[in-house]
Enzyme design. Structure first.
Site, PDB file in Angstrom:
ATOM      1  N   LYS A  16      -7.400  11.511  -5.025  1.00 24.16           N
ATOM      2  CA  LYS A  16      -6.642  11.437  -3.768  1.00 24.16           C
ATOM      3  C   LYS A  16      -5.159  11.725  -3.983  1.00 24.16           C
ATOM      4  CE  LYS A  16      -7.827   7.184  -2.728  1.00 24.16           C
ATOM      5  NZ  LYS A  16      -8.871   6.858  -3.721  1.00 24.16           N
ATOM      6  N   ARG A  91      -6.558   0.951   3.952  1.00 27.34           N
ATOM      7  CA  ARG A  91      -7.573   0.715   2.936  1.00 27.34           C
ATOM      8  C   ARG A  91      -8.637  -0.245   3.459  1.00 27.34           C
ATOM      9  NH1 ARG A  91      -5.226  -0.137  -2.953  1.00 27.34           N
ATOM     10  NH2 ARG A  91      -5.427   2.121  -3.035  1.00 27.34           N
ATOM     11  N   ARG A 126     -10.412   7.708 -18.942  1.00 22.52           N
ATOM     12  CA  ARG A 126      -9.015   7.909 -18.601  1.00 22.52           C
ATOM     13  C   ARG A 126      -8.079   7.292 -19.645  1.00 22.52           C
ATOM     14  NH1 ARG A 126      -7.386   8.153 -12.312  1.00 22.52           N
ATOM     15  NH2 ARG A 126      -6.631   6.046 -12.320  1.00 22.52           N
ATOM     16  N   ARG A 160      -5.876   1.770 -19.430  1.00 25.45           N
ATOM     17  CA  ARG A 160      -5.345   0.690 -18.596  1.00 25.45           C
ATOM     18  C   ARG A 160      -6.453  -0.310 -18.304  1.00 25.45           C
ATOM     19  NH1 ARG A 160      -2.720   3.031 -13.285  1.00 25.45           N
ATOM     20  NH2 ARG A 160      -4.933   2.832 -12.893  1.00 25.45           N
ATOM     21  N   ARG A 171     -13.756  -2.328  -8.886  1.00 22.94           N
ATOM     22  CA  ARG A 171     -13.014  -1.483  -7.945  1.00 22.94           C
ATOM     23  C   ARG A 171     -13.957  -0.747  -7.013  1.00 22.94           C
ATOM     24  NH1 ARG A 171      -9.178   1.998 -11.726  1.00 22.94           N
ATOM     25  NH2 ARG A 171      -8.394   2.895  -9.800  1.00 22.94           N
TER      26      ARG A 171
END
Ligand SMILES: [Zn+2]
Length: 215
Positions: A16, A91, A126, A160, A171
């Site tokens: 996004k 959201r 990631r 992270r 999430r």
């Protein structure tokens, strides 16, 4: 004048932020990222920023009223008069309703469609630079020198906490519970544009642009 009042929707890891930035440049409208704004407000120490910082520092989600206040202030700025692209907001359903109550009508909501498996795959590999925040991926986008940030030269890329497997599942759960219902909400409003988020980022950008052509 054509106004582009846009919003990006999609699961974590859908791209996004990247796409919003590109579309903003292409259409010459501001990229309104709540994540960036919250960090900026905290840095500047504004009233809302101080409030947001209390939650962010504790690792909690910033409550709706604080986020809504920050977005409202941002959309009143002059550069947003001709349009904007929202990223990270709304959201939740209450946030979407608050946006409508502010009198903000969206022209298009771009839903970047990516499966849960793909999200896990992307976020799972990631790597982030703890110094400048640049993001890499073990397979899809490794740094040119192993473990060294291309952007700032920092040595030692990290995973992270947000990108660890358990956190990714959390999430995704949060996304399906709170944010995915907005797909139906905006479909009913007649502004939803579905774009597949699979494939290289350039083709995703072009797919978004072509969806916006009929606005
Ligand atoms: Zn860096």
């Amino acid at each position: 004048m054509t106004q582009y009042r846009l919003m990006m929707l999609g699961p974590p890891g859908a791209g996004k932020g990247t796409q919003a930035k590109r579309i903003a440049e292409r259409l010459d409208i501001p990229h309104v990222s709540t994540g960036d704004m919250l960090r900026e407000a905290r840095r500047k120490g504004t009233e809302l920023g101080k409030k947001a910082a209390e939650f962010m520092n504790a690792g909690d989600l910033v409550p709706d009223d604080v986020v809504i206040g920050i977005v409202r202030e941002r959309l009143e700025e002059e550069d947003a008069a001709g349009g904007f692209i929202l990223d990270g907001f709304p959201r939740t359903r209450p946030q979407a309703e608050a946006l409508a109550e502010m009198g903000v009508e969206l022209d298009a909501v771009i839903n970047i469609d990516v499966s849960d498996d793909e999200v896990i795959n992307r976020l799972g590999g990631r790597l982030s630079c703890p110094s400048c925040g640049a993001v890499y991926h073990e397979e899809a986008k490794p740094p040119s020198k192993d473990n060294i940030c291309d952007e700032c030269g920092h040595e030692g890329l990290i995973t992270r906490d947000d990108d660890r497997p358990e956190a990714i599942k959390q999430r995704l759960k949060g996304y399906h519970k709170q944010t995915a219902p907005l797909i139906e909400f905006y479909e009913k409003e007649g502004v939803l544009k579905n774009v597949s988020g699979v494939g290289d980022p350039n083709s995703v950008t072009e797919a978004i642009v072509s969806e916006l052509e009929d606005l």
